[in-house]
Design a protein around this motif. Structure first.
Motif, short mmCIF file in Angstrom:
data_model
loop_
_atom_site.label_atom_id
_atom_site.label_comp_id
_atom_site.label_asym_id
_atom_site.label_seq_id
_atom_site.Cartn_x
_atom_site.Cartn_y
_atom_site.Cartn_z
N SER A 35 -3.89 -7.15 -7.79
CA SER A 35 -3.45 -6.23 -8.89
C SER A 35 -2.89 -7.11 -10.09
O SER A 35 -3.27 -6.72 -11.28
CB SER A 35 -2.25 -5.50 -8.38
N ILE A 36 -2.19 -8.23 -9.77
CA ILE A 36 -1.70 -9.05 -11.09
C ILE A 36 -2.86 -9.68 -11.85
O ILE A 36 -2.72 -9.70 -13.00
CB ILE A 36 -0.57 -10.15 -10.41
N PHE A 77 0.63 -3.34 -12.34
CA PHE A 77 1.07 -4.51 -13.05
C PHE A 77 0.64 -4.63 -14.47
O PHE A 77 1.58 -5.08 -15.43
CB PHE A 77 0.49 -5.89 -12.51
N ARG A 78 -0.22 -3.78 -14.93
CA ARG A 78 -0.46 -3.66 -16.29
C ARG A 78 0.55 -2.94 -16.90
O ARG A 78 1.13 -3.18 -18.16
CB ARG A 78 -1.84 -2.90 -16.50
N ILE A 111 0.82 -1.20 0.02
CA ILE A 111 0.08 0.00 -0.05
C ILE A 111 0.94 1.28 0.09
O ILE A 111 1.87 1.24 0.74
CB ILE A 111 -1.01 -0.10 1.13
N SER A 112 0.67 2.41 -0.78
CA SER A 112 1.29 3.55 -0.74
C SER A 112 1.51 4.06 0.41
O SER A 112 0.88 3.79 1.28
CB SER A 112 0.76 4.41 -1.93
N HIS A 129 -3.68 4.77 -9.52
CA HIS A 129 -4.19 3.98 -8.43
C HIS A 129 -3.12 3.03 -7.98
O HIS A 129 -2.57 2.42 -8.66
CB HIS A 129 -5.56 3.31 -9.01
N GLY A 130 -3.14 3.10 -6.74
CA GLY A 130 -2.16 1.88 -6.14
C GLY A 130 -2.71 0.40 -6.16
O GLY A 130 -4.00 0.18 -6.62
N LYS A 131 -1.84 -0.39 -5.79
CA LYS A 131 -2.22 -1.83 -5.44
C LYS A 131 -3.60 -1.86 -4.43
O LYS A 131 -3.37 -1.10 -3.67
CB LYS A 131 -1.18 -2.67 -4.96
N PRO A 132 -4.56 -2.37 -4.57
CA PRO A 132 -4.85 -3.68 -5.39
C PRO A 132 -5.30 -3.26 -6.93
O PRO A 132 -5.53 -4.43 -7.43
CB PRO A 132 -5.99 -4.39 -4.79
#
Ligand code: B16
Ligand code: MG
Length: 218
Positions: free
Chosen positions: A178-179, A152-153, A46-47, A144-147
């Motif tokens: 995210s992946i 990952f894109r 998380i950021s 936007h951060g994970k998730p």
């Protein structure tokens, strides 16, 4: 066919999560939020500002700080964290990672980094791994951060590859999400119950070999 690997940093290549936890724990104490292992886990991937917001919410203090005060707390955390990062050496690379990166490079796979950390370039330099990751997503450029799948894109995009031809490697539930959202194959490193959404689960980084991955994918 798989042509590239997109790597998370903290918890996969090196264990900076303990350093992040130490640095945030000091901030949690300062704002009167209780610290526990679940909170530490929730901060993985998380950021920086999202992490601070989670800590403040945990202490029911989300409305007690101005944006400038929050910025100061985030900066203080980073100063704590950098003191720990500056002591890092190649001995801090997780077991099996150097061999796996060499194996992938020799086999012709493309590599990129999808770390939420603005300190990732510094950490890679301290570890002596910068040459493997000439391609890295700039976390400051993300909406936007994970998730969210964006990081990952982008990790596939900077390699010029389709996400379907990439494997993402993560230790955090938010990262595996995210992946999968990006349409890549996910390897989860760690507790398989926490990382149930991954296509392949390994309990630790020593299991990262092409042979083990091929066995799991067949
Ligand atoms: P920074 P990763 C993430 O790295 C960490 O897991 C997360 O705990 C941290 O808050 C985040 O980077 C931001 O780091 O404050 O250095 O910018 O797991 O995505 O490699
Ligand atoms: Mg991680």
């Amino acid at each position: 066919a798989i042509k590239g690997f997109v790597f998370d940093l903290d918890g996969v290549i090196t264990d900076t999560s303990t350093f992040h936890s130490q640095a945030w724990h000091q901030i949690a104490d300062k704002v009167g939020a209780s610290w526990n292992d679940q909170l530490a886990d929730a901060l993985k991937g998380i950021s920086r500002m999202d992490s601070l917001n989670l800590i403040l919410a945990q202490g029911h203090r989300e409305n007690d700080f101005t944006p400038a005060q929050k910025q100061a707390l985030a900066t203080e955390k980073n100063t704590n964290y950098l003191q720990l990062v500056n002591q890092m050496t190649p001995a801090n690379i997780l077991p099996g990672i150097t061999a796996f990166l060499a194996e992938l490079t020799t086999a012709g796979y493309a590599l990129s980094l999808a770390s939420a950390s603005k300190n990732a370039p510094l950490v890679l330099r301290k570890l002596g791994l910068s040459d493997y990751f000439t391609k890295a997503v700039d976390p400051a450029s993300l909406k936007h951060g994970k998730p969210d799948p964006e990081i990952f894109r982008r990790g596939a995009e900077i390699l010029g590859l389709n996400p379907a031809d990439c494997i993402g490697v993560e230790d955090a539930a938010a990262g595996v999400q995210s992946i999968k959202g990006a349409g890549e194959t996910a390897i989860g490193i760690g507790d398989p119950t926490v990382l149930a959404a991954a296509d392949i689960n390994f309990t630790d980084t020593t299991q990262l070999t092409l042979a083990n991955i091929k066995t799991q994918l067949d």
